[in-house]
Structures are given as structure tokens and as C-alpha cells.
Motif scaffolding. Structure first.
Motif, PDB file in Angstrom:
ATOM      1  N   ASN A  95       0.824  -1.200   0.000  1.00 12.30           N
ATOM      2  CA  ASN A  95       0.000   0.000   0.000  1.00 12.30           C
ATOM      3  C   ASN A  95       0.865   1.260   0.000  1.00 12.30           C
ATOM      4  N   ALA A  96       2.061   1.141   0.575  1.00 12.16           N
ATOM      5  CA  ALA A  96       2.973   2.285   0.626  1.00 12.16           C
ATOM      6  C   ALA A  96       4.409   1.791   0.717  1.00 12.16           C
ATOM      7  N   VAL A  97       5.316   2.628   0.237  1.00  5.81           N
ATOM      8  CA  VAL A  97       6.746   2.385   0.352  1.00  5.81           C
ATOM      9  C   VAL A  97       7.332   3.539   1.157  1.00  5.81           C
ATOM     10  N   VAL A  98       8.110   3.199   2.171  1.00  4.32           N
ATOM     11  CA  VAL A  98       8.761   4.190   3.026  1.00  4.32           C
ATOM     12  C   VAL A  98      10.240   4.222   2.670  1.00  4.32           C
ATOM     13  N   PHE A  99      10.725   5.376   2.221  1.00  2.00           N
ATOM     14  CA  PHE A  99      12.158   5.575   2.039  1.00  2.00           C
ATOM     15  C   PHE A  99      12.675   6.085   3.379  1.00  2.00           C
ATOM     16  N   LEU A 100      13.327   5.209   4.129  1.00  2.00           N
ATOM     17  CA  LEU A 100      13.791   5.520   5.481  1.00  2.00           C
ATOM     18  C   LEU A 100      15.284   5.819   5.467  1.00  2.00           C
ATOM     19  N   CYS A 101      15.606   7.090   5.569  1.00  2.77           N
ATOM     20  CA  CYS A 101      17.009   7.541   5.649  1.00  2.77           C
ATOM     21  C   CYS A 101      17.842   7.055   4.473  1.00  2.77           C
ATOM     22  N   THR A 102      17.225   6.940   3.304  1.00  2.00           N
ATOM     23  CA  THR A 102      17.960   6.570   2.103  1.00  2.00           C
ATOM     24  C   THR A 102      18.888   7.718   1.702  1.00  2.00           C
ATOM     25  N   THR A 103      19.960   7.397   0.999  1.00  2.00           N
ATOM     26  CA  THR A 103      20.865   8.435   0.488  1.00  2.00           C
ATOM     27  C   THR A 103      21.444   7.989  -0.842  1.00  2.00           C
ATOM     28  N   GLY A 104      21.736   8.972  -1.676  1.00  2.00           N
ATOM     29  CA  GLY A 104      22.429   8.719  -2.932  1.00  2.00           C
ATOM     30  C   GLY A 104      21.539   8.142  -4.018  1.00  2.00           C
ATOM     31  N   PRO A 163      17.533   3.026 -13.620  1.00  2.00           N
ATOM     32  CA  PRO A 163      16.453   3.655 -14.399  1.00  2.00           C
ATOM     33  C   PRO A 163      15.210   2.770 -14.532  1.00  2.00           C
ATOM     34  N   THR A 164      15.380   1.466 -14.692  1.00  2.00           N
ATOM     35  CA  THR A 164      14.230   0.559 -14.785  1.00  2.00           C
ATOM     36  C   THR A 164      13.459   0.532 -13.463  1.00  2.00           C
ATOM     37  N   GLN A 165      14.173   0.471 -12.356  1.00  2.00           N
ATOM     38  CA  GLN A 165      13.532   0.477 -11.033  1.00  2.00           C
ATOM     39  C   GLN A 165      12.830   1.810 -10.783  1.00  2.00           C
ATOM     40  N   GLU A 166      13.443   2.891 -11.221  1.00  2.00           N
ATOM     41  CA  GLU A 166      12.811   4.208 -11.102  1.00  2.00           C
ATOM     42  C   GLU A 166      11.484   4.237 -11.853  1.00  2.00           C
ATOM     43  N   ALA A 167      11.479   3.725 -13.081  1.00  2.00           N
ATOM     44  CA  ALA A 167      10.264   3.712 -13.898  1.00  2.00           C
ATOM     45  C   ALA A 167       9.170   2.873 -13.233  1.00  2.00           C
ATOM     46  N   GLY A 188       8.589   9.620   2.740  1.00  2.00           N
ATOM     47  CA  GLY A 188      10.022   9.875   2.758  1.00  2.00           C
ATOM     48  C   GLY A 188      10.416  10.389   4.123  1.00  2.00           C
ATOM     49  N   ILE A 189      11.333   9.701   4.781  1.00  2.85           N
ATOM     50  CA  ILE A 189      11.751  10.095   6.124  1.00  2.85           C
ATOM     51  C   ILE A 189      13.199  10.566   6.083  1.00  2.85           C
ATOM     52  N   HIS A 190      13.428  11.706   6.681  1.00  2.00           N
ATOM     53  CA  HIS A 190      14.720  12.348   6.880  1.00  2.00           C
ATOM     54  C   HIS A 190      15.511  12.461   5.579  1.00  2.00           C
ATOM     55  N   SER A 191      16.554  11.681   5.403  1.00  2.00           N
ATOM     56  CA  SER A 191      17.431  11.870   4.254  1.00  2.00           C
ATOM     57  C   SER A 191      16.880  11.283   2.958  1.00  2.00           C
ATOM     58  N   ALA A 192      15.612  10.914   2.951  1.00  2.00           N
ATOM     59  CA  ALA A 192      14.988  10.553   1.675  1.00  2.00           C
ATOM     60  C   ALA A 192      15.122  11.736   0.716  1.00  2.00           C
ATOM     61  N   THR A 193      15.238  12.936   1.274  1.00  2.00           N
ATOM     62  CA  THR A 193      15.447  14.132   0.456  1.00  2.00           C
ATOM     63  C   THR A 193      16.866  14.200  -0.092  1.00  2.00           C
ATOM     64  N   ASP A 194      17.739  13.320   0.364  1.00  2.66           N
ATOM     65  CA  ASP A 194      19.132  13.261  -0.087  1.00  2.66           C
ATOM     66  C   ASP A 194      19.325  12.051  -1.001  1.00  2.66           C
ATOM     67  N   THR A 195      18.269  11.698  -1.720  1.00  2.89           N
ATOM     68  CA  THR A 195      18.255  10.489  -2.540  1.00  2.89           C
ATOM     69  C   THR A 195      17.860  10.842  -3.976  1.00  2.89           C
ATOM     70  N   GLU A 196      18.491  10.187  -4.929  1.00  2.80           N
ATOM     71  CA  GLU A 196      18.107  10.274  -6.350  1.00  2.80           C
ATOM     72  C   GLU A 196      18.079  11.713  -6.886  1.00  2.80           C
ATOM     73  N   TYR A 197      19.173  12.450  -6.671  1.00  2.00           N
ATOM     74  CA  TYR A 197      19.240  13.838  -7.153  1.00  2.00           C
ATOM     75  C   TYR A 197      19.034  13.971  -8.653  1.00  2.00           C
ATOM     76  N   GLY A 198      19.486  13.006  -9.416  1.00  2.00           N
ATOM     77  CA  GLY A 198      19.373  13.093 -10.865  1.00  2.00           C
ATOM     78  C   GLY A 198      18.012  12.726 -11.422  1.00  2.00           C
ATOM     79  N   TRP A 199      17.090  12.299 -10.561  1.00  2.00           N
ATOM     80  CA  TRP A 199      15.762  11.858 -11.002  1.00  2.00           C
ATOM     81  C   TRP A 199      14.761  12.964 -10.685  1.00  2.00           C
ATOM     82  N   THR A 200      14.438  13.736 -11.686  1.00  2.00           N
ATOM     83  CA  THR A 200      13.584  14.915 -11.520  1.00  2.00           C
ATOM     84  C   THR A 200      12.223  14.560 -10.931  1.00  2.00           C
TER      85      THR A 200
END
Length: 135
Positions: free
Chosen positions: A85-94, A99-103, A117-129
Motif C-alpha cells: 500500500n505504501a513504500v517508506v524511504f527511510l534515511c535513504t541516500t544517494g 532507471p528501470t527500477q525508477e520507472a 520519505g523520512i529524513h534523508s529521503a530528500t538526499d536520494t536520487e538527485y538526478g531523477w527529476t
């Protein structure tokens, strides 16, 4: 407009998370909701990840929500993501997804899958607009 002090936001976060999870629970009467906690890091790794994972697992269990955890990007397939039902990005980075997984993840969210998105989820996947816009 005055912003909310950080100590207040930190106290509100668990309640807001549980409220979101309860909304997931009400979405289905027959199958208990299930979330995926994803904590892969390709940059800085926060020491709090095991503690945060345990806390989220405990909150979910107390509210009848099934939890799976992974640090494997290979779990980001269209078929696997349908289970959640949901995916939690927990302190992910980089850069943690191909690209296939992103799609596949983008299609999952566009089809109604939840994202937290929790905490450093904002520090994840900079190149993916698209992800930057989601966060």
C-alpha cells in the motif's frame, strides 16, 4: 506566517505517520495493509536506521499493518511493488535505483501507491527529476 518549531514537528511526526497508516488500513476490509520500508544508502549511512526500522515495525504491528524491510533495489519491480500500500524511504541516500527500477516505482505511485520519505529521503536520487518533485 510563522513556522512550526522543530521540536513540535518532531513530536507531531509519529502521530501523523500513524494517522497515515490508519488511512491505509481503512482502504481494505479483507487484506491487511502492507508497507515496504526501504533503507538502502549509497552515500552517508545514518546510525539510526535499525532503531527507526524497529520503531516503525512496532507502530505498524500495533495497528494491524504488515511490514517488510529491504535494502535491495531489486525489490523495486512492478510485480513486487503491487504487494504494498505504501513504500517508506527511510534515511535513504544517494543514487539507489536503476532507471528501470525508477520507472517501476514511478508507475506504482502514479497508480495510487503510497510514498513516505523520512529524513534523508530528500538526499536520494538527485538526478531523477520526478522523485525530486515527489519529495
Amino acid at each position: 506566517m510563522q513556522s512550526i518549531p522543530s521540536y513540535v514537528r518532531l513530536r507531531l511526526l509519529p502521530g501523523l505517520f500513524v494517522a497515515a497508516l490508519l488511512c491505509l488500513q481503512s482502504c481494505s476490509d479483507h487484506i491487511p495493509p502492507r508497507i515496504l520500508i526501504f533503507s538502502k544508502t549509497a552515500g552517508y549511512r545514518h546510525a539510526c536506521i535499525p532503531t527507526a526500522t524497529a520503531a516503525l515495525r512496532k507502530m505498524c504491528t500495533e495497528h494491524g499493518i504488515a511490514v517488510d524491510t529491504t535494502e535491495e533495489s531489486e525489490d523495486f519491480t512492478e510485480n513486487n511493488l503491487k504487494r504494498y500500500n505504501a513504500v517508506v524511504f527511510l534515511c535513504t541516500t544517494g543514487d539507489v535505483l536503476t532507471p528501470t527500477q525508477e520507472a517501476d516505482f514511478e508507475r506504482y505511485v502514479q497508480a495510487g501507491g503510497g510514498f513516505v520519505g523520512i529524513h534523508s529521503a530528500t538526499d536520494t536520487e538527485y538526478g531523477w527529476t520526478w522523485f525530486g518533485g515527489l519529495v
